[in-house]
Design a protein around this motif. Sequence first.
Motif, PDB file in Angstrom:
ATOM      1  N   HIS A  65      60.575  46.428  45.144  1.00 62.30           N
ATOM      2  CA  HIS A  65      61.808  45.639  45.230  1.00 62.30           C
ATOM      3  C   HIS A  65      61.404  44.179  45.416  1.00 62.30           C
ATOM      4  O   HIS A  65      60.225  43.860  45.334  1.00 62.30           O
ATOM      5  CB  HIS A  65      62.758  46.142  46.323  1.00 62.30           C
ATOM      6  CG  HIS A  65      62.208  46.079  47.722  1.00 62.30           C
ATOM      7  ND1 HIS A  65      61.118  46.812  48.121  1.00 62.30           N
ATOM      8  CD2 HIS A  65      62.581  45.363  48.822  1.00 62.30           C
ATOM      9  CE1 HIS A  65      60.859  46.566  49.387  1.00 62.30           C
ATOM     10  NE2 HIS A  65      61.725  45.680  49.842  1.00 62.30           N
ATOM     11  N   CYS A 104      64.697  41.352  54.377  1.00 61.61           N
ATOM     12  CA  CYS A 104      63.846  42.453  54.781  1.00 61.61           C
ATOM     13  C   CYS A 104      63.123  42.167  56.080  1.00 61.61           C
ATOM     14  O   CYS A 104      63.746  41.955  57.091  1.00 61.61           O
ATOM     15  CB  CYS A 104      62.884  42.766  53.653  1.00 61.61           C
ATOM     16  SG  CYS A 104      61.942  44.253  53.919  1.00 61.61           S
ATOM     17  N   ASP A 161      57.591  40.407  51.432  1.00 59.67           N
ATOM     18  CA  ASP A 161      56.430  41.134  51.956  1.00 59.67           C
ATOM     19  C   ASP A 161      55.890  42.168  50.963  1.00 59.67           C
ATOM     20  O   ASP A 161      54.851  42.776  51.201  1.00 59.67           O
ATOM     21  CB  ASP A 161      56.759  41.801  53.303  1.00 59.67           C
ATOM     22  CG  ASP A 161      57.978  42.694  53.229  1.00 59.67           C
ATOM     23  OD1 ASP A 161      58.955  42.328  52.540  1.00 59.67           O
ATOM     24  OD2 ASP A 161      57.950  43.768  53.852  1.00 59.67           O
ATOM     25  N   HIS A 162      56.568  42.337  49.850  1.00 63.12           N
ATOM     26  CA  HIS A 162      56.121  43.271  48.806  1.00 63.12           C
ATOM     27  C   HIS A 162      55.716  42.548  47.515  1.00 63.12           C
ATOM     28  O   HIS A 162      55.282  43.190  46.562  1.00 63.12           O
ATOM     29  CB  HIS A 162      57.232  44.278  48.476  1.00 63.12           C
ATOM     30  CG  HIS A 162      57.589  45.150  49.631  1.00 63.12           C
ATOM     31  ND1 HIS A 162      57.210  46.472  49.727  1.00 63.12           N
ATOM     32  CD2 HIS A 162      58.264  44.870  50.771  1.00 63.12           C
ATOM     33  CE1 HIS A 162      57.641  46.978  50.863  1.00 63.12           C
ATOM     34  NE2 HIS A 162      58.297  46.029  51.515  1.00 63.12           N
ATOM     35  N   HIS A 206      61.611  41.899  47.969  1.00 64.52           N
ATOM     36  CA  HIS A 206      61.370  41.194  49.235  1.00 64.52           C
ATOM     37  C   HIS A 206      59.953  40.629  49.309  1.00 64.52           C
ATOM     38  O   HIS A 206      59.001  41.220  48.799  1.00 64.52           O
ATOM     39  CB  HIS A 206      61.633  42.127  50.419  1.00 64.52           C
ATOM     40  CG  HIS A 206      63.103  42.320  50.667  1.00 64.52           C
ATOM     41  ND1 HIS A 206      63.653  43.503  51.091  1.00 64.52           N
ATOM     42  CD2 HIS A 206      64.136  41.454  50.527  1.00 64.52           C
ATOM     43  CE1 HIS A 206      64.965  43.354  51.219  1.00 64.52           C
ATOM     44  NE2 HIS A 206      65.276  42.120  50.874  1.00 64.52           N
ATOM     45  N   ASP A 217      60.830  50.234  50.374  1.00 68.59           N
ATOM     46  CA  ASP A 217      61.596  50.258  51.618  1.00 68.59           C
ATOM     47  C   ASP A 217      62.825  51.166  51.570  1.00 68.59           C
ATOM     48  O   ASP A 217      63.643  51.155  52.492  1.00 68.59           O
ATOM     49  CB  ASP A 217      61.999  48.828  52.010  1.00 68.59           C
ATOM     50  CG  ASP A 217      60.796  48.018  52.479  1.00 68.59           C
ATOM     51  OD1 ASP A 217      59.698  48.609  52.565  1.00 68.59           O
ATOM     52  OD2 ASP A 217      60.946  46.817  52.751  1.00 68.59           O
ATOM     53  N   HIS A 231      68.034  50.479  50.185  1.00 68.04           N
ATOM     54  CA  HIS A 231      67.573  49.265  50.877  1.00 68.04           C
ATOM     55  C   HIS A 231      68.052  48.020  50.122  1.00 68.04           C
ATOM     56  O   HIS A 231      68.510  47.055  50.728  1.00 68.04           O
ATOM     57  CB  HIS A 231      66.044  49.328  50.956  1.00 68.04           C
ATOM     58  CG  HIS A 231      65.392  48.145  51.569  1.00 68.04           C
ATOM     59  ND1 HIS A 231      65.559  47.790  52.890  1.00 68.04           N
ATOM     60  CD2 HIS A 231      64.550  47.224  51.042  1.00 68.04           C
ATOM     61  CE1 HIS A 231      64.844  46.698  53.135  1.00 68.04           C
ATOM     62  NE2 HIS A 231      64.229  46.325  52.043  1.00 68.04           N
TER      63      HIS A 231
HETATM   64 ZN   LIG Z   1      62.317  45.209  51.866  1.00 67.17          ZN
END
Ligand SMILES: [Zn+2]
Length: 378
Positions: free
Chosen positions: A116, A15, A120-121, A118, A259, A240
């Motif tokens: 999801h 991501c 950053d989440h 990734h 995303d 995504h």
């Molecule tokens: Zn992502």
Amino acid sequence: MNSRKQTRPGIWLNCVWFLIVVMLIFVSVPGRSASQSAKAQSVAADFEVQKLAEGVYAVIRNKPPGLMVDANNVFIINDDDVIVVDSNGAPAITREVLAALRKLTSKPVRYVINTHYHDDHIRGNQVYRDAFPTVEFIAHEFAHEYLPDQGAVNRKSFLEGAPRFAEQMREMLGKNKNFFDAGITEEERTTFNSDLRLIDLVLSEGAQAQTVLPTVTIKDRLTLYRGNRIIDIRHLGSGHTAADIVVHLPKEGIVVTGDLVVWPVPLVGDPQSHIGEWVSTLERLSYLRPSMIVPGHGPVLRDDSYLKLMAELFTYIKQQAEAAVSRGESLEQARKSISLVEFRKKFVGESPVGRLSFGSYVVGPALAVAYREASMKR
Ligand SMILES: [Zn+2]
């Protein structure tokens, strides 16, 4: 091959982190060791809390859309508890988001929904786990499979690659040059400085950040009821990633997309994204008829025009890749025969940073994924 399987070998990209990997591979800037000079700084000023409906707030990142981004969040404050959608790229950031929540309510966080897998989440999950012993983490079942496996590999490669990338950016800023050795614009300077602050912050806690796995997984749907509020958590299809879920508040007309929707350019990962299926997933998202769409990154969208533009882009890429495969072209030949310039202009105009993002997040990975999907059909 099962295209949803999350353990396929290849260049795995993560991501927001994946542009860094792309840069490290394709931009031949001499590598340097990491600079330890920059100190991580507070990011409290980097987001804004926006009220969307009674008890529903979006935490929207306001740094310029650049090469590094951090996730938006949503607070759903109910009669007795709070549901948070997505954490952030570093626990330090999530602590500031939690402090912002605390200004709104003292109710406990009962669920964190990760749209999801990734980093950053999801990387700030530990902050909620530490603050709320009974909190549950909801994500798609593929997220539970991915995180300890390929997710750990991707996190390690990010932590190893990011310092060098940051050093390159600092060198460019010092020399007033951009990634392609041209003079740097003011937009690039602002964006790169902002990116560097975020990279420093993520790296400052990088090795220590813990992976907090989902405690509740869903395959298609899970609906929570809180008083009069309905919180409908849906997997509408892949896009995504194969683990994308959205959070729909039907009474408020709000959908939080992760995303699946990212502004100003979609985030496509090779091989994690699914170009053909993304179009139908966006169509199902439109069927929800939201009046407010909270994307994974970017401002709250008040109509579906951006969803339509994304769907047009992916439909075009899919059709063009299928035509290229039917003509017997290689991927490299297809890259030359397919032009996405008109779409790039629609998404980002002539902005240098936008062009870089569109090239790296769309043109590079989306053509590769669509070409592979078209080849597998034959
Ligand atoms: Zn992502």
